[in-house]
Write a protein that holds these residues in place. Structure first.
Motif: not given
Length: 174
Positions: A150-168
Motif C-alpha cells: 500500500v502506497i499513499p499518493l501525496l499532494d505535496i502542495a497541500e502538505l506544504a500549504r498546511t505546514r505554512r498555515h500551522q507555522a503562522k
C-alpha cells in the motif's frame, strides 16, 4: 488475476478482418495514476507525475538556510525546500547534508521536497481513502502495487500549504 483481485472483469472480442477488442471493467473509484515513487523515513510514497517537474540526485543539490527557511539550489535556480519527513510527520532524516530533491508544482511556484531516495516511476492504481479513513490532509488516495504493498499518493502542495498555515498559527515558526 490482478483484475479479478480488483473485483473487475475482462471481455475479449475478435472479428475476422476487423481486429481485436479487449475491454477491462473495474470499480469507477479506482484510478490509474502515473506516479514517481520516493522513499523517506523508511516509507514509500507516490507523487503524481503531472505535478513533478524533475528529480535531482543529492550530488547536484546545494542546501542553504536563510532567515529560518531552507532553500535548495540546482542549476542556478533556487527553490524553497521542505523535508518530506517534516511534511508527513515522520522521523527526520539521518543525513540532512545531502538529500535527493524532487521539484514539484505548487500554487506559489515550484518547491523542492527532500527525500532519502527517488525510486522509480510507474502506473499506480489508486482509490480514495474511503469512509473508514475519511480525509487525510495531503493524501489524495492510496495505491496498491503488484506485490500488494500500500502506497499513499501525496499532494505535496497541500502538505506544504498546511505546514505554512500551522507555522503562522504557532507564531511564524516553521
Amino acid at each position: 488475476t490482478r483484475l479479478r483481485s480488483l473485483a473487475g472483469a475482462i471481455d475479449i472480442r475478435s472479428e475476422a478482418g476487423r481486429g481485436l477488442t479487449i475491454e477491462l471493467r473495474f470499480q469507477a473509484s479506482l484510478v490509474a495514476t502515473h506516479a514517481l515513487f520516493v522513499r523517506d523515513g523508511g516509507q514509500v510514497f507516490g507523487l503524481a507525475s503531472h505535478g513533478v517537474q524533475r528529480a535531482v540526485p543529492a550530488v547536484a543539490v546545494e542546501l542553504k538556510r536563510e532567515g529560518g527557511m531552507l532553500y535548495a539550489e540546482v542549476d542556478a535556480h533556487r527553490y524553497p525546500a521542505h523535508e518530506l519527513s517534516t511534511l508527513t510527520g515522520l522521523a527526520p532524516a539521518t543525513n540532512t547534508d545531502k538529500r535527493n530533491l524532487v521539484i514539484v508544482d505548487s500554487e506559489s511556484g515550484p518547491i523542492g521536497v527532500l527525500v532519502d531516495a527517488v525510486l522509480d516511476a510507474a502506473e499506480l492504481v489508486t482509490r480514495p481513502t474511503g469512509r473508514y479513513l475519511k480525509r487525510i490532509i495531503g493524501v489524495t488516495g492510496v495505491g496498491l502495487t503488484g506485490d500488494g504493498s500500500v502506497i499513499p499518493l501525496l499532494d505535496i502542495a497541500e502538505l506544504a500549504r498546511t505546514r505554512r498555515h500551522q507555522a503562522k498559527g504557532a507564531g511564524g515558526r516553521a
